[in-house]
Design a protein around this motif. Structure first.
Motif, PDB file in Angstrom:
ATOM      1  N   VAL A 226      -2.626  -7.224   4.522  1.00  0.00           N
ATOM      2  CA  VAL A 226      -2.682  -6.144   5.503  1.00  0.00           C
ATOM      3  C   VAL A 226      -3.936  -6.278   6.362  1.00  0.00           C
ATOM      4  O   VAL A 226      -3.883  -6.197   7.585  1.00  0.00           O
ATOM      5  N   ALA A 227      -5.081  -6.509   5.691  1.00  0.00           N
ATOM      6  CA  ALA A 227      -6.347  -6.627   6.413  1.00  0.00           C
ATOM      7  C   ALA A 227      -6.257  -7.733   7.452  1.00  0.00           C
ATOM      8  O   ALA A 227      -6.869  -7.656   8.515  1.00  0.00           O
ATOM      9  N   GLU A 228      -5.478  -8.748   7.126  1.00  0.00           N
ATOM     10  CA  GLU A 228      -5.437  -9.894   7.997  1.00  0.00           C
ATOM     11  C   GLU A 228      -4.520  -9.733   9.205  1.00  0.00           C
ATOM     12  O   GLU A 228      -4.838 -10.197  10.284  1.00  0.00           O
ATOM     13  N   VAL A 229      -3.361  -9.092   9.027  1.00  0.00           N
ATOM     14  CA  VAL A 229      -2.395  -9.129  10.119  1.00  0.00           C
ATOM     15  C   VAL A 229      -2.024  -7.789  10.751  1.00  0.00           C
ATOM     16  O   VAL A 229      -1.417  -7.780  11.814  1.00  0.00           O
ATOM     17  N   CYS A 230      -2.360  -6.660  10.133  1.00  0.00           N
ATOM     18  CA  CYS A 230      -1.823  -5.397  10.649  1.00  0.00           C
ATOM     19  C   CYS A 230      -2.772  -4.688  11.611  1.00  0.00           C
ATOM     20  O   CYS A 230      -3.983  -4.763  11.481  1.00  0.00           O
ATOM     21  N   ASP A 231      -2.191  -3.993  12.595  1.00  0.00           N
ATOM     22  CA  ASP A 231      -2.974  -3.146  13.489  1.00  0.00           C
ATOM     23  C   ASP A 231      -3.059  -1.738  12.926  1.00  0.00           C
ATOM     24  O   ASP A 231      -4.062  -1.061  13.043  1.00  0.00           O
ATOM     25  N   LYS A 232      -1.935  -1.288  12.362  1.00  0.00           N
ATOM     26  CA  LYS A 232      -1.875   0.046  11.787  1.00  0.00           C
ATOM     27  C   LYS A 232      -1.387  -0.047  10.356  1.00  0.00           C
ATOM     28  O   LYS A 232      -0.693  -1.001   9.994  1.00  0.00           O
ATOM     29  N   VAL A 233      -1.748   0.939   9.565  1.00  0.00           N
ATOM     30  CA  VAL A 233      -1.356   0.919   8.162  1.00  0.00           C
ATOM     31  C   VAL A 233      -0.825   2.289   7.761  1.00  0.00           C
ATOM     32  O   VAL A 233      -1.380   3.315   8.162  1.00  0.00           O
ATOM     33  N   ALA A 234       0.267   2.308   7.010  1.00  0.00           N
ATOM     34  CA  ALA A 234       0.747   3.544   6.403  1.00  0.00           C
ATOM     35  C   ALA A 234       0.828   3.311   4.902  1.00  0.00           C
ATOM     36  O   ALA A 234       1.441   2.351   4.451  1.00  0.00           O
ATOM     37  N   VAL A 235       0.165   4.170   4.126  1.00  0.00           N
ATOM     38  CA  VAL A 235       0.194   4.045   2.671  1.00  0.00           C
ATOM     39  C   VAL A 235       1.308   4.943   2.152  1.00  0.00           C
ATOM     40  O   VAL A 235       1.326   6.144   2.428  1.00  0.00           O
ATOM     41  N   VAL A 236       2.249   4.345   1.433  1.00  0.00           N
ATOM     42  CA  VAL A 236       3.419   5.089   0.968  1.00  0.00           C
ATOM     43  C   VAL A 236       3.297   5.355  -0.522  1.00  0.00           C
ATOM     44  O   VAL A 236       2.949   4.458  -1.294  1.00  0.00           O
ATOM     45  N   TYR A 237       3.550   6.584  -0.919  1.00  0.00           N
ATOM     46  CA  TYR A 237       3.535   6.926  -2.342  1.00  0.00           C
ATOM     47  C   TYR A 237       4.687   7.868  -2.631  1.00  0.00           C
ATOM     48  O   TYR A 237       4.816   8.905  -1.976  1.00  0.00           O
ATOM     49  N   ALA A 238       5.520   7.523  -3.576  1.00  0.00           N
ATOM     50  CA  ALA A 238       6.656   8.351  -3.990  1.00  0.00           C
ATOM     51  C   ALA A 238       7.464   8.849  -2.794  1.00  0.00           C
ATOM     52  O   ALA A 238       7.796  10.026  -2.699  1.00  0.00           O
ATOM     53  N   GLY A 239       7.773   7.944  -1.870  1.00  0.00           N
ATOM     54  CA  GLY A 239       8.653   8.296  -0.766  1.00  0.00           C
ATOM     55  C   GLY A 239       8.009   9.069   0.358  1.00  0.00           C
ATOM     56  O   GLY A 239       8.703   9.568   1.245  1.00  0.00           O
ATOM     57  N   GLU A 240       6.692   9.194   0.329  1.00  0.00           N
ATOM     58  CA  GLU A 240       6.002   9.903   1.403  1.00  0.00           C
ATOM     59  C   GLU A 240       4.861   9.048   1.933  1.00  0.00           C
ATOM     60  O   GLU A 240       4.272   8.263   1.187  1.00  0.00           O
ATOM     61  N   ILE A 241       4.533   9.234   3.204  1.00  0.00           N
ATOM     62  CA  ILE A 241       3.318   8.610   3.708  1.00  0.00           C
ATOM     63  C   ILE A 241       2.159   9.515   3.314  1.00  0.00           C
ATOM     64  O   ILE A 241       2.142  10.694   3.649  1.00  0.00           O
ATOM     65  N   VAL A 242       1.207   8.981   2.550  1.00  0.00           N
ATOM     66  CA  VAL A 242       0.082   9.816   2.128  1.00  0.00           C
ATOM     67  C   VAL A 242      -1.129   9.620   3.024  1.00  0.00           C
ATOM     68  O   VAL A 242      -1.992  10.479   3.113  1.00  0.00           O
ATOM     69  N   GLU A 243      -1.185   8.463   3.695  1.00  0.00           N
ATOM     70  CA  GLU A 243      -2.273   8.248   4.631  1.00  0.00           C
ATOM     71  C   GLU A 243      -1.823   7.227   5.658  1.00  0.00           C
ATOM     72  O   GLU A 243      -1.096   6.290   5.338  1.00  0.00           O
ATOM     73  N   MET A 244      -2.252   7.447   6.909  1.00  0.00           N
ATOM     74  CA  MET A 244      -1.797   6.560   7.969  1.00  0.00           C
ATOM     75  C   MET A 244      -2.864   6.535   9.048  1.00  0.00           C
ATOM     76  O   MET A 244      -3.499   7.538   9.332  1.00  0.00           O
ATOM     77  N   GLY A 245      -3.063   5.359   9.606  1.00  0.00           N
ATOM     78  CA  GLY A 245      -4.060   5.263  10.662  1.00  0.00           C
ATOM     79  C   GLY A 245      -4.214   3.825  11.098  1.00  0.00           C
ATOM     80  O   GLY A 245      -3.435   2.957  10.703  1.00  0.00           O
ATOM     81  N   SER A 246      -5.236   3.569  11.908  1.00  0.00           N
ATOM     82  CA  SER A 246      -5.485   2.202  12.329  1.00  0.00           C
ATOM     83  C   SER A 246      -6.020   1.434  11.126  1.00  0.00           C
ATOM     84  O   SER A 246      -6.389   2.016  10.113  1.00  0.00           O
ATOM     85  N   ARG A 247      -6.060   0.108  11.252  1.00  0.00           N
ATOM     86  CA  ARG A 247      -6.581  -0.730  10.187  1.00  0.00           C
ATOM     87  C   ARG A 247      -7.985  -0.273   9.788  1.00  0.00           C
ATOM     88  O   ARG A 247      -8.318  -0.149   8.626  1.00  0.00           O
ATOM     89  N   GLU A 248      -8.826   0.029  10.793  1.00  0.00           N
ATOM     90  CA  GLU A 248     -10.197   0.469  10.521  1.00  0.00           C
ATOM     91  C   GLU A 248     -10.197   1.802   9.759  1.00  0.00           C
ATOM     92  O   GLU A 248     -10.978   1.996   8.840  1.00  0.00           O
ATOM     93  N   ASP A 249      -9.319   2.728  10.197  1.00  0.00           N
ATOM     94  CA  ASP A 249      -9.254   4.036   9.526  1.00  0.00           C
ATOM     95  C   ASP A 249      -9.035   3.867   8.026  1.00  0.00           C
ATOM     96  O   ASP A 249      -9.677   4.512   7.212  1.00  0.00           O
ATOM     97  N   ILE A 250      -8.093   2.992   7.677  1.00  0.00           N
ATOM     98  CA  ILE A 250      -7.718   2.855   6.272  1.00  0.00           C
ATOM     99  C   ILE A 250      -8.756   2.057   5.489  1.00  0.00           C
ATOM    100  O   ILE A 250      -9.153   2.439   4.390  1.00  0.00           O
ATOM    101  N   PHE A 251      -9.231   0.955   6.062  1.00  0.00           N
ATOM    102  CA  PHE A 251     -10.139   0.096   5.301  1.00  0.00           C
ATOM    103  C   PHE A 251     -11.570   0.622   5.270  1.00  0.00           C
ATOM    104  O   PHE A 251     -12.279   0.417   4.303  1.00  0.00           O
TER     105      PHE A 251
END
Lengths: 333, 316
Positions: A226-251
């Motif tokens: 993810v760190a290498e290729v993605c612009d945006k990231v959505a973290v999925v847990y139990a069928g829901e997005i729990v956190e979402m943002g730009s690569r910088e936001d998440i990392f």
């Protein structure tokens, strides 16, 4: 919820709104995807991250409508692609979208190819299904695609068993890209490959993306990829997005306890070797989700409120969303 | 102190219709008691075959295996039984390495029954203790593997391996099939057990961050041969073999600020069937010259850091 509002409407290629998918069996209803919304702009890569069973693949399969029904059922939501709600399209029109405008790369290159057709034929078939071209022309284009992914065109007539894992995955990429799709759904495209081969395939995908401006949804559990290729990231847990943002936001500013837990469970390649901090417990049973926050049974910060109420996504910074009561209280944290 | 395990020029060849497959070729190393030796390499490099040959799950073709100073390369059935109590294995796939028709307690108890040393009561007590040691709840005593998730199944595999109090355990990709959060739980458990019981591990994996975390020393294998052996930290700071360098540079790091130069390898792994003499990595190596067609030998370049590359001093 309207994610990434800031981006201009015309660049938008995909918009998923409040998607709900259930699997029904005689005994129970499994809540696989529970109100997922996100959007994707042209040329962007979105990473869907999460553990096995979080619902990542189900989300991707809903987008091109290849979920087996029954038992799967999309019970609510909209998937707007190029201004059209895909969920309302008749099957015949949907077939024109699949492979032509949206294509999917599956996880396991060993099983995604048909063992009794040559690899060249399989790529040419995809082309002939969508473009009115002569057999010869399709074959020529298939050879071009093979060369593009670094396989000599002479191997057109060879069968899948004659290729190594990395090469099979490249054949699948060639097939997926044969009709220049606008959107590529890549489901763990490198998980079955060795690291040096993975590096080659990721390099190739990045290269093709830049050249054709394809948008991509990359499903993976590997935060390094993810760190290498993605612009945006959505973290999925139990069928829901729990956190979402730009690569910088998440990392750099990831704040959901689950996101933090994922990072802390990874052994570091460079830093001091500390004892790993695993997330206790395991994924809740999707047929019997908690009343409150889905992560609350495993969350070290869970309060009474977390166990009793669900919460929505809160925008803590522009474009950075977190589904957590604490995020609401502490604001930018 | 005598090393717990010494391997000298170990070879394992498979005779196939297409020729001789050199799965493990001339591998030598030694490891001390209570340490972890990581074995890394890509699929097909012979790391699992190495582990299995050491445990006599496969017969060696040539070479010597010494366990606590004693030559155990060729042992009879009776002796093998005794030896296996001391040398155990944890398998990769917790889904296929457990018998679906045996409950958790039956699986863990089986080695105890086979040892014929315990009464029924003792065995039940021991099984309960083992389950507690590996963190399996008592209520799972009569459960079957299909009722459990991957992490719990791997705990059964660990409990079974530890049942007869071994000194040496081969761990063959024990966490590869698990999600990261569960993987961390199992790695911590394995480290605690090592400390408590002074276990020695051979830890086979393709995951380089895991191997760095858990190992004291690391062996890097390529097409059946040992190409580099070094203390774990040292290997990541100063990899010397061109293959190790490429391998380490290929790992995606979950940190967006670290920019590294990636060494992209050309081509694919060559076949281990009837390999040509000389360096097996030469076809993909950017430093390859005529010199590389000669046999390569493992040489100690720095203290305890071994490399099998004729040009190692030139290219570093």
């Amino acid at each position: 919820m309207d994610a990434w509002k800031t981006t201009k409407e015309e660049e938008r290629i995909l918009e998923v709104e409040n998607l709900v998918v259930e699997y029904t069996s005689d005994k129970e209803v499994i809540h696989a995807v529970n109100g997922v919304s996100f959007s994707l702009n042209k040329g962007e890569t979105l990473g869907l991250v999460g553990e096995t069973g979080a619902g990542k693949t189900t989300i991707a399969k809903s987008i091109i409508r290849i979920l087996p029904d029954p038992p799967a059922k999309i019970t609510a939501g909209k998937i707007v692609f190029d201004g059209q709600n895909l969920l309302e399209l008749p099957e015949a029109s949907m077939r024109k979208v699949r492979g032509r405008k949206i294509s999917m790369i599956f996880q396991d290159p060993m099983t995604a190819l048909n063992p009794i057709f040559s690899v060249g034929n399989q790529i040419a078939e995809a082309i002939r299904n969508h473009e009115k071209v002569k057999r010869k022309e399709a074959a020529r284009k298939a050879m071009e695609m093979l060369e593009l992914v670094g396989i000599p065109a002479e191997r057109y007539d060879e069968y899948p068993h004659q290729f190594s894992g990395g090469m099979k995955q490249r054949v699948i990429i060639a097939m997926a890209l044969a009709c220049n799709p606008e959107l590529l759904l890549a489901d763990e495209p490198t998980t079955a490959l060795d690291v040096t081969i993975q590096a080659q395939v990721l390099e190739l995908m990045g290269d093709l993306k830049n050249r054709f401006g394809t948008s991509m949804i990359l499903i993976t559990h590997d935060l390094g990829v993810v760190a290498e290729v993605c612009d945006k990231v959505a973290v999925v847990y139990a069928g829901e997005i729990v956190e979402m943002g730009s690569r910088e936001d998440i990392f750099d500013f990831g704040a959901h306890p689950y996101t933090l837990g994922l990072f802390q469970s990874l052994p570091s390649l460079t830093g001091e070797e500390k004892r790993l901090k695993p997330i206790g417990g395991m994924l809740p049973n999707p047929a019997d989700l908690p009343i409150g926050c889905n992560f609350s049974p495993r969350c070290p910060y869970a309060t009474e409120q977390c166990r009793k109420e669900k919460t929505g996504l809160t925008e803590v910074r522009e474009g950075h969303y977190i589904r957590c009561f604490r995020a609401q209280k502490e604001g930018d944290k | 102190m005598t090393p717990i395990l010494e391997v000298e020029n170990l070879k394992k060849y498979f005779y196939t219709s297409r020729g001789v497959l050199h799965a493990v070729d001339n591998v030598s190393f030694r490891m001390e008691k209570g340490t972890t030796l990581g074995v890394v390499g890509e699929s097909g490099c012979g790391k699992s075959t190495l582990g299995r040959t050491i445990l006599h799950l496969l017969d060696s073709t040539e070479g010597k295996i010494l366990f606590k100073g004693e030559d155990v390369t060729h042992v009879d059935r009776k002796k093998l039984g005794k030896l296996r109590e001391k040398m155990q294995i944890i398998f990769q796939d917790p889904f296929s390495s457990l018998n679906p028709r045996m409950s958790v307690s039956e699986t863990i108890m089986e080695p105890l029954i086979l040892s014929k040393r315990f009464s029924r009561n003792e065995m039940e007590k021991l099984t309960g203790q083992l389950m507690e040691t590996v963190g399996l709840a008592e209520r799972l005593y009569h459960s079957y593997p299909h009722e459990l998730d991957g992490g719990r199944r791997q705990r059964i595999g660990i409990a079974r391996a530890l049942a007869l109090d071994p000194e040496f355990v081969v761990c063959d990709e024990p966490v590869s099939a698990l999600d990261v959060s569960i993987q961390a739980q199992i790695l911590n458990l394995m480290q605690d057990l090592q400390e408590e019981r002074k276990l020695s591990y051979i830890f086979i994996t393709h995951d380089l961050s895991v191997v760095r975390y858990i190992s004291d020393e690391i062996c890097v294998m390529y097409l059946g041969q040992l190409v580099e052996k070094s203390p774990a930290k040292e290997l990541f700071l100063r990899p010397l073999h061109p293959y190790t360098k490429a391998l380490l540079s290929a790992i995606p790091i979950p940190d967006i600020h670290q920019k590294r130069k990636r060494i992209l390898l050309k081509g694919e792994v060559t076949s281990p069937i009837n390999p040509k003499p000389g360096c097996r990595f030469a076809s993909r190596c950017m430093y390859a010259t005529e010199q590389c067609r000669q046999e390569q030998h493992l040489q100690e370049i720095e203290n305890n850091h071994f490399v099998a590359c004729n040009r190692v001093t030139e290219i570093n």
